[in-house]
Structure formats: structure tokens, C-alpha cells
Design a protein around this motif. Structure first.
Motif, short mmCIF file in Angstrom:
data_model
loop_
_atom_site.label_atom_id
_atom_site.label_comp_id
_atom_site.label_asym_id
_atom_site.label_seq_id
_atom_site.Cartn_x
_atom_site.Cartn_y
_atom_site.Cartn_z
N ASP A 7 0.76 -1.10 -0.03
CA ASP A 7 0.05 -0.10 0.02
C ASP A 7 0.73 1.49 -0.04
OD1 ASP A 7 -2.16 1.71 0.46
OD2 ASP A 7 -1.86 1.65 2.69
N GLU A 9 -0.31 5.13 1.08
CA GLU A 9 -0.51 5.90 2.14
C GLU A 9 -0.69 5.29 3.36
OE1 GLU A 9 -4.18 8.60 1.22
OE2 GLU A 9 -4.24 7.54 -0.76
N GLU A 15 -1.56 10.07 4.94
CA GLU A 15 -2.63 10.11 4.24
C GLU A 15 -3.23 11.38 3.62
OE1 GLU A 15 -4.92 7.78 4.26
OE2 GLU A 15 -4.19 6.24 5.51
N ASP A 152 -2.17 -0.89 5.82
CA ASP A 152 -2.37 -0.34 7.17
C ASP A 152 -3.87 -0.32 7.51
OD1 ASP A 152 -2.41 1.86 5.13
OD2 ASP A 152 -2.68 3.10 7.07
N SER A 153 -4.68 -0.41 6.43
CA SER A 153 -6.24 0.04 6.72
C SER A 153 -6.93 -1.14 6.47
CB SER A 153 -6.33 1.17 5.87
OG SER A 153 -5.53 2.05 6.20
#
Ligand SMILES: [Mg+2]
Length: 211
Positions: A7, A9, A15, A152-153
């Protein structure tokens, strides 16, 4: 053979939308994939806000051009690329990502794109395909790669679960709590040691089978 899919951001750069929110003062724009699990709900909300406040592509690009990679990100990417193949797999849009990707030494980027009208308004977004991150992993596995995925998300979870080794990098607590079983790390150093170990184990296996 391993390949790294990461990934963008939250892993290599801050972000984008949090910074757009800070600079424009539009508080509602600070929500990200770290807060909202349905990406289409998140993006439709963002486009409505851009329209409401009259922000154009150019305004967002100006903010993005101010973003710098996270500390250590460049050295980390160099470290990976000296060892194995590396692809950035992002849910951002090519119109946003270009200045960031340039700062990162132009690694291969797979992402989406925006629809822009002649006045520069962002009218829609076009996903390259649904479940794009997971499908990248599946495609690479179909090419006989083993995938190490980093994210991360919420929007990374399907990719991390499909990967041969999935890593959550500095995720928010809600993402950790809802996804027990995925390795969580807090530093590039920890990811480096995982990658080194996986490469080493694979080399050992190769040398055993060639004996
Ligand atoms: Mg992210």
C-alpha cells in the motif's frame, strides 16, 4: 520467488485526505480507509464534499505536492528493491499519486483513476477493477510468485489475507481488533527482518531440493 506488494498512504507517505482536510480546513475530509471500511461510501462522501466546497483537481494536487515521504520510507524502498521485486498497490488515483511516486523513485504503481470535467472538477472515480488489491495478489500468485503484502487499513485486509505473508504496518487499533491473525508491525526494521527471513528460508529450501 517472492514479490512485495505494498500500500502507499499510511505506509510510505502520510494520508492524502487528512492533509487535504488540514490545509482546506474541511474537517469532514479527514476520514480515511482507516475509519470507514466501505471504500465506495468513503469516496462518494469525498466527491460530494469537494463539490460542496468547490474544490477542483488542481486544489487537491497542490496539497499533494506538499507531502513528503514518511521518515525512512525512501531507504526502506531502496532496501526492498535491492533484494526482490516491488509493486505499490494503492486505492488512490493516478492523478493524485504521480508527484508522490516520483519522490519514491518511481516504483511500479497499480491504482485507479478519476473522471475530470473540462473545468477541472472531479466528477467521478473509476476503479481499475473491484477488489483491485486482492486481485493483484491473485494474479501474481497465478504467475507463480509468492506475495508479501504490506498495508495499514481496512482496504488492505483482503490483499493481506490473500498474500502468502500479510503485514499490517502501524494500523489503527480498530483494524487490529477486527483482524486478529494478521501480523502487526510498527517499524520498517521489523518488515525488513520478516522479508530477510522469508528470502533466507526460500533459499535454503531451494538448495535442499537441488542437493
Ligand atoms: Mg493506507
Amino acid at each position: 520467488m517472492y514479490i512485495v506488494c505494498s500500500d502507499l498512504e499510511g505506509v510510505f507517505v502520510p494520508e492524502i485526505w487528512i492533509n487535504v482536510s488540514k490545509i482546506t480546513g474541511i474537517d469532514e475530509l479527514k476520514l480515511t480507509t482507516r475509519d470507514i471500511s466501505d471504500y465506495n461510501v468513503l469516496m462518494r462522501g469525498r466527491l460530494n464534499l469537494l463539490q460542496k466546497y468547490g474544490l477542483k483537481l488542481h486544489d487537491i494536487q497542490k496539497v499533494i505536492s506538499l507531502l513528503k515521504p514518511l521518515p525512512g520510507a525512501l531507504a526502506f524502498i531502496e532496501w526492498i528493491r535491492e533484494r526482490i521485486q516491488f509493486i505499490v498497490v494503492s486505492d488512490t488515483f493516478i492523478e493524485f499519486a504521480d508527484p508522490i511516486i516520483e519522490q519514491l523513485g518511481r516504483p511500479t504503481l497499480l491504482c485507479h483513476h478519476l473522471s475530470i470535467d473540462p473545468s477541472g472538477n472531479i466528477t467521478n472515480y473509476v476503479l481499475r477493477q473491484d477488489d483491485a488489491k486482492k486481485k493483484v495478489v491473485e494474479a501474481l500468485q497465478g504467475l507463480n510468485y509468492k506475495v508479501i503484502a504490506i498495508g495499514d487499513s481496512y482496504n488492505d485486509i483482503a490483499m493481506l489475507k490473500k498474500a502468502d505473508f500479510g503485514i499490517l504496518f502501524n494500523p489503527p487499533q480498530n483494524v487490529i481488533d477486527e483482524n486478529p491473525g494478521i501480523k502487526v508491525v510498527e517499524s520498517y526494521r521489523e518488515i525488513k527482518s520478516i522479508i530477510s527471513k522469508l528470502i533466507h528460508e526460500e533459499q535454503q529450501k531451494d538448495s535442499e531440493t537441488s542437493d
